[in-house]
Write an enzyme that holds these catalytic residues in place. Structure first.
Site, PDB file in Angstrom:
ATOM      1  N   CYS A 128       0.853  -1.226   0.143  1.00  0.00           N
ATOM      2  CA  CYS A 128       0.053  -0.067  -0.277  1.00  0.00           C
ATOM      3  C   CYS A 128       0.866   1.345   0.007  1.00  0.00           C
ATOM      4  O   CYS A 128       1.813   1.295   0.815  1.00  0.00           O
ATOM      5  CB  CYS A 128      -1.066  -0.044   1.620  1.00  0.00           C
ATOM      6  N   GLN A 172      -3.352  -6.683  -6.638  1.00  0.00           N
ATOM      7  CA  GLN A 172      -3.936  -7.501  -5.248  1.00  0.00           C
ATOM      8  C   GLN A 172      -5.406  -6.741  -4.987  1.00  0.00           C
ATOM      9  O   GLN A 172      -5.312  -5.661  -4.697  1.00  0.00           O
ATOM     10  CB  GLN A 172      -3.066  -7.401  -4.042  1.00  0.00           C
ATOM     11  N   TYR A 225      -7.674  -8.674   7.037  1.00  0.00           N
ATOM     12  CA  TYR A 225      -8.680  -7.910   6.199  1.00  0.00           C
ATOM     13  C   TYR A 225     -10.002  -8.942   6.064  1.00  0.00           C
ATOM     14  O   TYR A 225     -10.021  -9.945   6.521  1.00  0.00           O
ATOM     15  CB  TYR A 225      -8.079  -7.425   5.081  1.00  0.00           C
ATOM     16  N   ARG A 284      -3.529 -14.871  -1.216  1.00  0.00           N
ATOM     17  CA  ARG A 284      -2.534 -14.245  -0.143  1.00  0.00           C
ATOM     18  C   ARG A 284      -3.301 -14.812   1.278  1.00  0.00           C
ATOM     19  O   ARG A 284      -4.387 -14.396   1.368  1.00  0.00           O
ATOM     20  CB  ARG A 284      -2.334 -12.878  -0.238  1.00  0.00           C
ATOM     21  N   LEU A 295      10.936 -10.824   6.025  1.00  0.00           N
ATOM     22  CA  LEU A 295      12.091 -10.769   6.338  1.00  0.00           C
ATOM     23  C   LEU A 295      13.214 -11.891   5.495  1.00  0.00           C
ATOM     24  O   LEU A 295      13.908 -12.499   6.261  1.00  0.00           O
ATOM     25  CB  LEU A 295      12.120 -10.985   7.893  1.00  0.00           C
TER      26      LEU A 295
HETATM   27  C1  LIG Z   1       4.827  -0.290   3.086  1.00  0.00           C
HETATM   28  C2  LIG Z   1       4.136  -1.381   3.305  1.00  0.00           C
HETATM   29  C3  LIG Z   1       2.821  -1.634   2.643  1.00  0.00           C
HETATM   30  C4  LIG Z   1       2.468  -3.007   2.561  1.00  0.00           C
HETATM   31  N1  LIG Z   1       1.191  -3.098   1.955  1.00  0.00           N
HETATM   32  C5  LIG Z   1       0.634  -4.237   1.708  1.00  0.00           C
HETATM   33  C6  LIG Z   1      -0.476  -4.657   1.025  1.00  0.00           C
HETATM   34  O1  LIG Z   1      -1.039  -3.653   0.171  1.00  0.00           O
HETATM   35  N2  LIG Z   1      -1.011  -6.028   0.687  1.00  0.00           N
HETATM   36  C7  LIG Z   1      -0.350  -6.996   1.701  1.00  0.00           C
HETATM   37  O2  LIG Z   1      -0.876  -8.163   1.537  1.00  0.00           O
HETATM   38  N3  LIG Z   1       0.681  -6.701   2.361  1.00  0.00           N
HETATM   39  C8  LIG Z   1       1.203  -5.549   2.593  1.00  0.00           C
HETATM   40  N4  LIG Z   1       2.356  -5.298   3.231  1.00  0.00           N
HETATM   41  C9  LIG Z   1       2.976  -6.276   3.667  1.00  0.00           C
HETATM   42  C10 LIG Z   1       4.092  -6.997   2.797  1.00  0.00           C
HETATM   43  O3  LIG Z   1       3.516  -7.457   1.629  1.00  0.00           O
HETATM   44  C11 LIG Z   1       4.990  -7.981   3.228  1.00  0.00           C
HETATM   45  O4  LIG Z   1       4.080  -9.405   3.471  1.00  0.00           O
HETATM   46  C12 LIG Z   1       5.565  -7.954   4.623  1.00  0.00           C
HETATM   47  O5  LIG Z   1       6.302  -6.577   4.629  1.00  0.00           O
HETATM   48  C13 LIG Z   1       6.789  -8.616   5.156  1.00  0.00           C
HETATM   49  O6  LIG Z   1       7.631  -8.702   3.956  1.00  0.00           O
HETATM   50  P1  LIG Z   1       9.062  -8.028   4.036  1.00  0.00           P
HETATM   51  O7  LIG Z   1      10.006  -8.381   5.459  1.00  0.00           O
HETATM   52  O8  LIG Z   1       9.906  -8.426   2.878  1.00  0.00           O
HETATM   53  O9  LIG Z   1       8.902  -6.639   3.963  1.00  0.00           O
HETATM   54  C14 LIG Z   1       3.020  -3.861   3.197  1.00  0.00           C
HETATM   55  C15 LIG Z   1       4.216  -3.797   3.670  1.00  0.00           C
HETATM   56  C16 LIG Z   1       4.897  -2.605   3.798  1.00  0.00           C
HETATM   57  C17 LIG Z   1       6.251  -2.186   4.303  1.00  0.00           C
END
Ligand SMILES: Cc1cc2nc3c(=O)[nH]c(=O)nc-3n(C[C@H](O)[C@H](O)[C@H](O)COP(=O)(O)O)c2cc1C
Length: 367
Positions: free
Chosen positions: A26, A102, A185, A233, A304
């Site tokens: 987002c 998505q 959600y 997802r 992560l």
């Molecule tokens: C800025 C931001 C926005 C996110 N928006 C969404 C989203 O729109 N839909 C979703 O399923 N997850 C969203 N997430 C979760 C990420 O898709 C991801 O699952 C989560 O950050 C863990 O992965 P990472 O450790 O690589 O950041 C968002 C995460 C971040 C950091």
């Protein structure tokens, strides 16, 4: 040994060039009516040059009340479709990376401030706030204004809104749809016994709690061209006593597979403030592995995953078929280039950048 991370992968009718996908993120930067802005062009244009195999657009609301905040992206109106179409046309002019969207509804977690404003709920009588909806009239936090429980007409309206957005996505030429069934959600709110206390055919037993998310899946699958993948997802666990868990996730994943779901993207949490998450590198990967062992469709791990060898090991040992990156690829939008250089893979680079190929990696760019 060739790198497993840089092998291609078939997801439904779509071929991914490697196993690195960009997770939906987002941006809270639409125009207040759900339409994309120049921010999306800059942000997505940047990520479309990253060398990843798939760019998944952020959670995109199928109805206005399904937005997390008033600044969320949406795909319910002709104006939304036209604005996103302009962004996609520009991005595609310079990148052939497949792009998915998505589709989402935030349910009881809608009507909030944007994260950099604290992210708190905005009550329905306050500016930029609205009445939220959910399976049951239970708020996320006890202090919040409760959602209205959806009746049968409300369920049909939202299911049809998902299908209508899928048709718009098809018209925009998007290559894939991911349904947002994670992070607390709306679809996840139906799945979890902690947020779904309905006593009709949409609550109670596991089959009943899965019913609405599966109806939404069927409606979206029917509305999107058969050769283009529709995936889900999930949050594989609520990390909370009495909540949604891995065994239920496996049953859900199998039901989705039987209906033509192309892939399962395994995340976790977000449903309840009571969650206790053991956060650390690869913390959600065991959940992806458990789902992967139970289904025959590709499974994506996320959370992560930041190291090149870490990502390579997840794919090469069969924990998951692909890895998704969110924060890591915002921090380093050339992460896939650097991973390819470290692991002996190849990435596609735009013609304009070919001259930056490092001397020590003369075969890095496919051109
Ligand atoms: C800025 C931001 C926005 C996110 N928006 C969404 C989203 O729109 N839909 C979703 O399923 N997850 C969203 N997430 C979760 C990420 O898709 C991801 O699952 C989560 O950050 C863990 O992965 P990472 O450790 O690589 O950041 C968002 C995460 C971040 C950091």
């Amino acid at each position: 040994m060739p790198s497993a991370l840089f092998e291609s992968l078939r997801v439904g009718g779509l071929t991914l060039a490697n196993r690195i996908v960009i997770a939906p993120m987002c941006q809270y930067s639409a125009d207040g009516e759900g339409s994309a802005t120049d921010w999306h062009l800059m942000h997505l244009g940047n990520l479309a040059l990253s060398g990843a195999a798939l760019l998944m657009l952020e959670a995109t609301a199928v109805t206005p009340e399904g937005r997390i905040s008033a600044d969320d992206l949406g795909l319910w109106s002709d104006a939304n479709e036209a604005a996103l179409g302009r962004v996609l046309e520009s991005v595609r002019r310079w990148s052939d990376m497949p792009i998915g969207i998505q589709l989402a509804h935030a349910g009881r977690k809608a009507s909030t401030r944007v994260p950099w404003d604290g992210g708190a709920q905005i009550r329905p009588d306050a500016p930029r706030g609205w009445q939220t909806v959910a399976p049951s009239a239970l708020p996320f936090l006890d202090t919040e204004h409760p959602p209205a429980a959806l009746d049968r007409d409300g369920l049909i309206r939202i299911r049809d809104a998902f299908a209508a957005a899928a048709e718009r996505a098809a018209g925009l030429g998007l290559d894939a749809i991911q349904l947002h069934g994670a992070h607390g959600y709306l679809l996840h709110q139906f799945l979890s016994p902690l947020s779904n206390r309905r006593d009709d055919e949409y609550g109670g037993s596991l089959a009943n709690r899965m019913r609405f998310p599966l109806e939404v899946f069927d409606a979206v699958r029917a509305a999107f061209p058969a050769e283009r993948p529709v995936s889900m997802r999930v949050s594989a666990t609520d990390w909370a006593e009495g909540g949604w868990d891995v065994d239920q996730t496996i049953a859900f994943a199998r039901a989705l597979q039987a209906r033509g779901c192309a892939a399962i993207h395994v995340s976790s949490g977000g449903l309840t403030p009571a969650q206790k998450i053991p956060v650390g590198p690869s913390y959600q990967v065991p959940l992806a592995r458990a789902v992967r062992q139970a289904v025959a469709i590709p499974v994506v791990a996320v959370g992560l995953i930041t190291g090149f060898e870490q990502a390579e090991a997840i794919v090469s040992t069969g924990d998951a078929d692909a890895v998704a990156l969110a924060r890591g690829i915002l921090y380093d939008p050339r992460w896939p280039w650097h991973a390819a250089a470290a692991l002996g893979g190849r990435v596609k680079a735009p013609n304009q950048y070919l001259r930056c190929q490092p001397r020590g990696h003369p075969h890095l760019f496919e051109g």
